[in-house]
Design an enzyme around this catalytic site. Sequence first.
Site, PDB file in Angstrom:
ATOM      1  N   LYS A 107      44.175  48.556  41.228  1.00 42.76           N
ATOM      2  CA  LYS A 107      45.131  47.681  41.935  1.00 42.76           C
ATOM      3  C   LYS A 107      44.485  46.635  42.846  1.00 42.76           C
ATOM      4  O   LYS A 107      45.098  46.154  43.799  1.00 42.76           O
ATOM      5  CB  LYS A 107      46.155  48.515  42.754  1.00 42.76           C
ATOM      6  CG  LYS A 107      46.811  49.648  42.026  1.00 42.76           C
ATOM      7  CD  LYS A 107      47.176  49.385  40.597  1.00 42.76           C
ATOM      8  CE  LYS A 107      48.254  48.366  40.380  1.00 42.76           C
ATOM      9  NZ  LYS A 107      48.411  48.091  38.911  1.00 42.76           N
ATOM     10  N   HIS A 112      37.083  51.058  36.075  1.00 42.79           N
ATOM     11  CA  HIS A 112      37.286  51.539  37.449  1.00 42.79           C
ATOM     12  C   HIS A 112      36.170  52.520  37.824  1.00 42.79           C
ATOM     13  O   HIS A 112      36.298  53.265  38.792  1.00 42.79           O
ATOM     14  CB  HIS A 112      38.631  52.262  37.579  1.00 42.79           C
ATOM     15  CG  HIS A 112      39.843  51.379  37.482  1.00 42.79           C
ATOM     16  ND1 HIS A 112      39.906  50.138  38.070  1.00 42.79           N
ATOM     17  CD2 HIS A 112      41.050  51.573  36.879  1.00 42.79           C
ATOM     18  CE1 HIS A 112      41.106  49.610  37.831  1.00 42.79           C
ATOM     19  NE2 HIS A 112      41.803  50.458  37.108  1.00 42.79           N
ATOM     20  N   SER A 116      50.559  48.679  46.194  1.00 31.80           N
ATOM     21  CA  SER A 116      50.616  48.290  44.792  1.00 31.80           C
ATOM     22  C   SER A 116      50.516  49.531  43.888  1.00 31.80           C
ATOM     23  O   SER A 116      51.258  49.677  42.912  1.00 31.80           O
ATOM     24  CB  SER A 116      49.460  47.323  44.497  1.00 31.80           C
ATOM     25  OG  SER A 116      49.438  46.971  43.151  1.00 31.80           O
ATOM     26  N   ARG A 166      53.448  42.431  39.698  1.00 33.67           N
ATOM     27  CA  ARG A 166      54.630  42.860  40.449  1.00 33.67           C
ATOM     28  C   ARG A 166      55.024  41.810  41.487  1.00 33.67           C
ATOM     29  O   ARG A 166      56.053  41.172  41.377  1.00 33.67           O
ATOM     30  CB  ARG A 166      54.339  44.215  41.114  1.00 33.67           C
ATOM     31  CG  ARG A 166      55.519  44.866  41.815  1.00 33.67           C
ATOM     32  CD  ARG A 166      55.077  46.114  42.550  1.00 33.67           C
ATOM     33  NE  ARG A 166      54.096  45.810  43.580  1.00 33.67           N
ATOM     34  CZ  ARG A 166      54.369  45.550  44.859  1.00 33.67           C
ATOM     35  NH1 ARG A 166      55.617  45.564  45.266  1.00 33.67           N
ATOM     36  NH2 ARG A 166      53.407  45.275  45.730  1.00 33.67           N
ATOM     37  N   GLY A 178      52.137  40.190  43.754  1.00 34.87           N
ATOM     38  CA  GLY A 178      50.982  39.300  43.838  1.00 34.87           C
ATOM     39  C   GLY A 178      50.790  38.601  45.169  1.00 34.87           C
ATOM     40  O   GLY A 178      50.439  37.431  45.209  1.00 34.87           O
TER      41      GLY A 178
HETATM   42  S1  PPS Z   1      45.091  47.858  37.529  1.00 33.03           S
HETATM   43  O1  PPS Z   1      46.252  48.598  36.988  1.00 33.03           O
HETATM   44  O2  PPS Z   1      44.225  48.729  38.326  1.00 33.03           O
HETATM   45  O3  PPS Z   1      44.357  47.154  36.501  1.00 33.03           O
HETATM   46  O4  PPS Z   1      45.756  46.817  38.537  1.00 33.03           O
HETATM   47  P1  PPS Z   1      45.053  45.477  39.029  1.00 33.03           P
HETATM   48  O5  PPS Z   1      45.171  44.459  37.981  1.00 33.03           O
HETATM   49  O6  PPS Z   1      43.716  45.771  39.576  1.00 33.03           O
HETATM   50  O7  PPS Z   1      45.973  45.046  40.285  1.00 33.03           O
HETATM   51  C1  PPS Z   1      47.315  44.711  40.112  1.00 33.03           C
HETATM   52  C2  PPS Z   1      47.733  43.843  41.278  1.00 33.03           C
HETATM   53  O8  PPS Z   1      47.191  42.520  41.092  1.00 33.03           O
HETATM   54  C3  PPS Z   1      48.266  41.590  41.141  1.00 33.03           C
HETATM   55  N1  PPS Z   1      48.000  40.392  40.338  1.00 33.03           N
HETATM   56  C4  PPS Z   1      47.962  39.148  40.856  1.00 33.03           C
HETATM   57  N2  PPS Z   1      48.104  38.719  42.129  1.00 33.03           N
HETATM   58  C5  PPS Z   1      48.042  37.374  42.328  1.00 33.03           C
HETATM   59  N3  PPS Z   1      47.864  36.474  41.336  1.00 33.03           N
HETATM   60  C6  PPS Z   1      47.730  36.867  40.056  1.00 33.03           C
HETATM   61  N4  PPS Z   1      47.581  35.963  39.099  1.00 33.03           N
HETATM   62  C7  PPS Z   1      47.772  38.272  39.772  1.00 33.03           C
HETATM   63  N5  PPS Z   1      47.676  39.015  38.646  1.00 33.03           N
HETATM   64  C8  PPS Z   1      47.814  40.300  39.014  1.00 33.03           C
HETATM   65  C9  PPS Z   1      49.455  42.394  40.613  1.00 33.03           C
HETATM   66  O9  PPS Z   1      50.669  41.760  40.875  1.00 33.03           O
HETATM   67  C10 PPS Z   1      49.237  43.703  41.364  1.00 33.03           C
HETATM   68  O10 PPS Z   1      49.537  43.598  42.751  1.00 33.03           O
HETATM   69  P2  PPS Z   1      50.990  43.895  43.395  1.00 33.03           P
HETATM   70  O11 PPS Z   1      50.765  43.866  44.883  1.00 33.03           O
HETATM   71  O12 PPS Z   1      51.438  45.220  42.920  1.00 33.03           O
HETATM   72  O13 PPS Z   1      51.865  42.767  42.947  1.00 33.03           O
END
Ligand code: PPS
Length: 291
Positions: A45, A100, A130, A249, A251
């Site tokens: 996350k 991870h 998250s 979700r 971001g």
């Molecule tokens: S995982 O399942 O471990 O691979 O998750 P991971 O991709 O590491 O983290 C998911 C969170 O990253 C946010 N996310 C983004 N934020 C901003 N901009 C972009 N483009 C973007 N892409 C993915 C995603 O929404 C998750 O965070 P939260 O806070 O839940 O929204």
Amino acid sequence: MEPSKEYLFEYKGYYFSVETTPEYVATLEDFEIKDSDIFLATYPKSGTVWTQNILSLIIHEGHRNGTENMETMERIPWLEYNRENKDYASLPLPRVFATHLPYYLVPRDLRKKRARVIYVTRNPKDVMVSYYHFSKYMTTLEQIPDFNLFMERFLAGKVLGSLWVDHVAGWYSHAEDFNILFLTYEEMKKDLRSAVLKICKFLGKKLSDEDVDSVVRQATFENMRKDPRANYENLPDDIVAKDKGSFLRKGTVGDWKNIMTVAQNERFDKVLGDKMKTLPIRFVWDINDEV
Ligand code: PPS
């Protein structure tokens, strides 16, 4: 307090999802790497899918200009989950793997500074929030509807990925063993273009200004959310509950403030605060904080 064996197993002090096996994970130390390989390492996350997409956009012109359509899972496989016993030899170069894994379980040759590692961190309160939402969406994770209980699991490291602070401290304190670039989710959020340029420089990849603009445009939260590849929309129903969320979700930076109570925040700081002070990271807890 212990996590259910139905979902997780422990291998060398680290919790994995039962989607993989201890036998397979044990083989990864001998995983044959190529000098051109790129390993994207994160605690769950922290911005993995985002950085996966940025890497695809930087490296593959066809991904950037939409002339080919390859699923993220195929393009950038997860190192520790080789579900179909895929042969990675046929992946286009440079190969990119997401993982991870903690620093001490990655392919041994990475320690010889072969290949490149990109390690992304995020402020741990947003990571935890998250993660809490994500565990409702991923059917392969144990669902803990009570946020307080989830927080205790997270603080005790009884989740996939184990203790957040151990993961981050491990990678940072062994940085000299690796050819590694550290990035933070918050710096990407504040200035995506600079982060993209930093990655290009690390990869030795020169893109025109227009191509950099195109990468940045396609890597924003809003545009990635619309892209089924970037949002992992084609995952099978036995892995995700599509009515309960999505990979992308919210971001944002600072969403933890919408769910954590003052008491929970104090408890979090009490457990992790001192350890966090030893990390060479300036944490950003709010989008208005300086990065
Ligand atoms: S995982 O399942 O471990 O691979 O998750 P991971 O991709 O590491 O983290 C998911 C969170 O990253 C946010 N996310 C983004 N934020 C901003 N901009 C972009 N483009 C973007 N892409 C993915 C995603 O929404 C998750 O965070 P939260 O806070 O839940 O929204």
